[in-house]
Design a protein around this motif. Structure first.
Motif, PDB file in Angstrom:
ATOM      1  N   THR A 137       1.005  -1.119  -0.186  1.00  0.00           N
ATOM      2  CA  THR A 137       0.048   0.153   0.087  1.00  0.00           C
ATOM      3  C   THR A 137       0.946   1.043   0.042  1.00  0.00           C
ATOM      4  O   THR A 137       0.684   2.187  -0.884  1.00  0.00           O
ATOM      5  CB  THR A 137      -1.017  -0.017   1.294  1.00  0.00           C
ATOM      6  OG1 THR A 137      -1.548  -1.244   1.289  1.00  0.00           O
ATOM      7  CG2 THR A 137      -1.690   0.975   1.324  1.00  0.00           C
ATOM      8  N   ASN A 141       1.465   4.134  -3.254  1.00  0.00           N
ATOM      9  CA  ASN A 141       0.951   5.407  -2.979  1.00  0.00           C
ATOM     10  C   ASN A 141       2.425   6.159  -2.901  1.00  0.00           C
ATOM     11  O   ASN A 141       2.282   7.469  -3.473  1.00  0.00           O
ATOM     12  CB  ASN A 141       0.126   5.277  -1.746  1.00  0.00           C
ATOM     13  CG  ASN A 141      -1.183   4.978  -1.808  1.00  0.00           C
ATOM     14  OD1 ASN A 141      -1.932   5.374  -2.581  1.00  0.00           O
ATOM     15  ND2 ASN A 141      -1.720   3.828  -1.187  1.00  0.00           N
ATOM     16  N   GLU A 331     -11.016   4.145   3.967  1.00  0.00           N
ATOM     17  CA  GLU A 331     -10.962   4.536   2.547  1.00  0.00           C
ATOM     18  C   GLU A 331      -9.477   4.051   1.949  1.00  0.00           C
ATOM     19  O   GLU A 331      -9.454   3.598   0.700  1.00  0.00           O
ATOM     20  CB  GLU A 331     -10.752   6.056   2.524  1.00  0.00           C
ATOM     21  CG  GLU A 331     -11.308   6.667   1.350  1.00  0.00           C
ATOM     22  CD  GLU A 331     -10.661   8.085   1.433  1.00  0.00           C
ATOM     23  OE1 GLU A 331     -10.133   8.844   2.639  1.00  0.00           O
ATOM     24  OE2 GLU A 331     -10.749   8.802   0.339  1.00  0.00           O
ATOM     25  N   GLU A 334     -10.252   0.279   1.131  1.00  0.00           N
ATOM     26  CA  GLU A 334     -11.178   0.296   0.136  1.00  0.00           C
ATOM     27  C   GLU A 334     -10.626   0.580  -1.224  1.00  0.00           C
ATOM     28  O   GLU A 334     -10.928   0.065  -2.332  1.00  0.00           O
ATOM     29  CB  GLU A 334     -12.467   1.018   0.407  1.00  0.00           C
ATOM     30  CG  GLU A 334     -13.344   0.363   1.562  1.00  0.00           C
ATOM     31  CD  GLU A 334     -14.223   1.464   1.928  1.00  0.00           C
ATOM     32  OE1 GLU A 334     -15.318   0.544   2.714  1.00  0.00           O
ATOM     33  OE2 GLU A 334     -14.680   2.529   1.525  1.00  0.00           O
ATOM     34  N   LYS A 335     -10.149   1.700  -1.486  1.00  0.00           N
ATOM     35  CA  LYS A 335      -9.436   2.042  -2.777  1.00  0.00           C
ATOM     36  C   LYS A 335      -8.361   1.099  -2.995  1.00  0.00           C
ATOM     37  O   LYS A 335      -8.420   0.812  -4.213  1.00  0.00           O
ATOM     38  CB  LYS A 335      -8.763   3.536  -2.489  1.00  0.00           C
ATOM     39  CG  LYS A 335      -9.695   4.697  -2.090  1.00  0.00           C
ATOM     40  CD  LYS A 335     -10.123   5.368  -3.313  1.00  0.00           C
ATOM     41  CE  LYS A 335     -11.553   6.192  -3.136  1.00  0.00           C
ATOM     42  NZ  LYS A 335     -11.562   7.265  -2.107  1.00  0.00           N
ATOM     43  N   SER A 336      -7.568   0.605  -2.120  1.00  0.00           N
ATOM     44  CA  SER A 336      -6.500  -0.357  -2.550  1.00  0.00           C
ATOM     45  C   SER A 336      -7.187  -1.554  -2.976  1.00  0.00           C
ATOM     46  O   SER A 336      -6.924  -2.062  -3.945  1.00  0.00           O
ATOM     47  CB  SER A 336      -5.895  -0.745  -1.536  1.00  0.00           C
ATOM     48  OG  SER A 336      -4.829   0.258  -1.128  1.00  0.00           O
ATOM     49  N   ALA A 338     -10.012  -1.680  -4.444  1.00  0.00           N
ATOM     50  CA  ALA A 338     -10.737  -1.662  -5.504  1.00  0.00           C
ATOM     51  C   ALA A 338      -9.942  -0.900  -6.914  1.00  0.00           C
ATOM     52  O   ALA A 338     -10.064  -1.135  -7.826  1.00  0.00           O
ATOM     53  CB  ALA A 338     -11.740  -0.342  -5.637  1.00  0.00           C
ATOM     54  N   ALA A 340      -7.766   1.248  -7.069  1.00  0.00           N
ATOM     55  CA  ALA A 340      -7.546   2.648  -7.250  1.00  0.00           C
ATOM     56  C   ALA A 340      -6.948   3.356  -6.142  1.00  0.00           C
ATOM     57  O   ALA A 340      -7.402   3.759  -5.304  1.00  0.00           O
ATOM     58  CB  ALA A 340      -8.987   3.152  -7.714  1.00  0.00           C
ATOM     59  N   PRO A 341      -5.395   3.380  -5.997  1.00  0.00           N
ATOM     60  CA  PRO A 341      -4.869   3.736  -4.859  1.00  0.00           C
ATOM     61  C   PRO A 341      -5.194   5.130  -4.336  1.00  0.00           C
ATOM     62  O   PRO A 341      -5.457   6.011  -5.264  1.00  0.00           O
ATOM     63  CB  PRO A 341      -3.321   3.696  -5.191  1.00  0.00           C
ATOM     64  CG  PRO A 341      -3.242   2.796  -6.266  1.00  0.00           C
ATOM     65  CD  PRO A 341      -4.595   2.653  -6.911  1.00  0.00           C
ATOM     66  N   VAL A 342      -5.083   5.264  -3.311  1.00  0.00           N
ATOM     67  CA  VAL A 342      -5.886   6.558  -2.727  1.00  0.00           C
ATOM     68  C   VAL A 342      -5.070   7.846  -3.171  1.00  0.00           C
ATOM     69  O   VAL A 342      -5.869   8.927  -3.603  1.00  0.00           O
ATOM     70  CB  VAL A 342      -5.768   6.658  -1.290  1.00  0.00           C
ATOM     71  CG1 VAL A 342      -4.515   6.729  -0.550  1.00  0.00           C
ATOM     72  CG2 VAL A 342      -6.854   7.473  -0.621  1.00  0.00           C
ATOM     73  N   SER A 345      -6.751   8.187  -6.655  1.00  0.00           N
ATOM     74  CA  SER A 345      -8.203   8.391  -6.728  1.00  0.00           C
ATOM     75  C   SER A 345      -8.700   9.440  -5.881  1.00  0.00           C
ATOM     76  O   SER A 345      -9.749   9.969  -6.467  1.00  0.00           O
ATOM     77  CB  SER A 345      -9.052   6.959  -6.141  1.00  0.00           C
ATOM     78  OG  SER A 345      -8.432   6.555  -5.057  1.00  0.00           O
ATOM     79  N   ASP A 346      -8.067  10.003  -4.906  1.00  0.00           N
ATOM     80  CA  ASP A 346      -8.362  11.008  -4.113  1.00  0.00           C
ATOM     81  C   ASP A 346      -7.279  11.949  -3.833  1.00  0.00           C
ATOM     82  O   ASP A 346      -6.853  12.551  -2.667  1.00  0.00           O
ATOM     83  CB  ASP A 346      -9.193  10.598  -2.870  1.00  0.00           C
ATOM     84  CG  ASP A 346      -9.575  11.835  -2.021  1.00  0.00           C
ATOM     85  OD1 ASP A 346      -9.888  12.834  -2.711  1.00  0.00           O
ATOM     86  OD2 ASP A 346      -9.982  11.566  -0.871  1.00  0.00           O
TER      87      ASP A 346
END
Ligand SMILES: Nc1ncnc2c1ncn2[C@@H]1O[C@H](COP(=O)(O)OP(=O)(O)OP(=O)(O)O)[C@@H](O)[C@H]1O
Ligand SMILES: [Mg+2]
Length: 380
Positions: A137, A141, A331, A334-336, A338, A340-342, A345-346
């Protein structure tokens, strides 16, 4: 109908070893791993003979690749004895000393270390002694955050036993070949990425023998068209055993980022990780405290589930930089999950901000590691 393995064995029998014997009669082949069109095996030879076997390896790969239904082949040439002449020749030093990992003019990558990857200014490992603390993770990121700082970044998933990158980036496709045995990395979020997981299915049980692991790693480093990179982020497998030590020695690392959760048990393992990198003269760029504080998504209350500040304290104690904290946040998981690392995605959220702050410190550490040591002037 013959099984795929039988077909492969038949093809390999038609390939001649340097002494003219069929390859299958040399006793140098590993078991054949063939799943879903992907084939792996290794040829283990004496270190001194690696060069004479390279053409055999290539012929074997082409022969197996020609079998209908085979989509990718990796045949690794491995040397049982350490110190063989298999290392690629060192690239010329890069002139761009302003790049964070570039060696200062006249400075080798690492004296006595493995040769660098042409075009790649710095390789950093993201590691920990313990499993499940969030290395992967943090690695992905951190890579995205370094990219946000304007660097050209690539990501190598070196966790041969449990690759994470396919899931973290939701990658289903397979890398294409770039002519010969070279592979093109997969591009995601503007970064070339590579993982052994792109070549094997998630469920495939992989019993990799030690030398084969090394060889797969070497191939992913040296036979992939990474292009020009300022930084390659390597997601390491957990542990500080021989496999990790050998890996740390094989990869021309500019530095290591250690990930730990705040509790004592994880910190003991982080300490082992730091000791391991120090043993092989790889500078520790610092420690990241992951799962630092839990912020309740409902009420916003902070709870220090694993404690808090342990890694900062440990960094001070060990004299290595503290790179920053990443909270335990639903978050992030969940993003990992899905793909779409945070940070991607954010990018405007608080977690992306934390990762960018960590990335900035990593970049500083790389710059410092590349600076030549100050000259000591002895006055007459
Ligand atoms: N800061 C965090 N907040 C919430 N969940 C996290 C955080 N960091 C990691 N996770 C989750 O914890 C799990 C383990 O993380 P990850 O796979 O990155 O660990 P790892 O150290 O690479 O594990 P391994 O040792 O198996 O390679 C994953 O489900 C991940 O989404
Ligand atoms: Mg991992």
């Amino acid at each position: 109908m013959a099984s795929l393995k039988d077909e492969i064995a038949a093809k390999l029998a038609a390939v001649a070893a340097p002494d003219g014997r069929p390859l299958t009669a040399t006793g140098k082949l590993s078991d054949i791993v063939a799943t879903d069109g992907k084939v792996f095996l290794s040829i283990t030879v004496d270190a001194a003979q690696v060069k004479t076997w390279e053409h055999v390896r290539r012929s074997a790969e082409s022969a197996v690749r020609a079998i209908p239904g085979v989509q990718s082949v990796m045949i690794a040439l491995t040397a049982e004895r350490a110190g063989g002449g298999a290392a690629a020749s060192a690239p010329p030093p890069r002139p761009a000393a302003a790049r964070p990992g570039a060696p200062a003019p006249g400075q080798p990558q690492r004296p006595g270390g493995p040769a660098g990857i042409p075009g790649v200014a710095a390789i950093i490992a993201v590691a920990s002694g313990k499993g499940g603390v969030g290395k992967s993770t943090v690695a992905i990121n951190l890579a995205l955050a370094l990219r946000d700082l304007g660097l050209k970044v690539g990501v190598l998933d070196a966790d041969i036993y449990g690759p994470s990158l396919p899931k973290l980036l939701a990658i289903k496709e397979r890398p294409q070949t770039a002519g010969g045995t070279r592979l093109k990395p997969i591009m995601r979020h503007g970064m070339p990425v590579m993982s052994i997981g792109f070549l094997v299915e998630e469920e495939t049980p992989m019993i990799w023998r030690g030398p084969m692991v090394m060889s797969a790693l070497t191939q992913m480093l040296r036979e992939v068209d990474w292009g020009e990179l300022d930084v390659m982020v390597v997601d390491m497998p957990p542990g500080t055993g021989d496999a990790q030590l050998t890996m740390a020695q094989q990869v021309p690392l500019k530095g290591a980022v250690i990930v730990s959760t705040p509790q004592d048990l994880a910190l003991i393992d982080a300490r082992r990780g730091i000791a391991m990198f120090r043993r092989v003269n790889v500078p520790v760029l610092g420690i990241v405290e992951n799962m630092s504080t839990f912020i309740c998504p409902h009420c916003g209350t902070r709870s220090d589930i694993f404690g808090h500040g342990g890694a900062r304290h440990e960094a001070e104690r060990l004299g290595v930089p503290f790179l920053g904290e990443v909270p335990l946040a639903i978050e992030i998981r969940e993003k990992s999950d899905a793909g779409a690392p945070v940070v991607a995605s954010d990018p405007d959220g608080p977690h992306a901000e934390s990762f960018r702050a960590i990335a900035a410190r990593v970049r500083e550490g790389l710059m410092a590691a590349s600076r030549p040591a100050p000259k000591i002037v002895i006055e007459a």
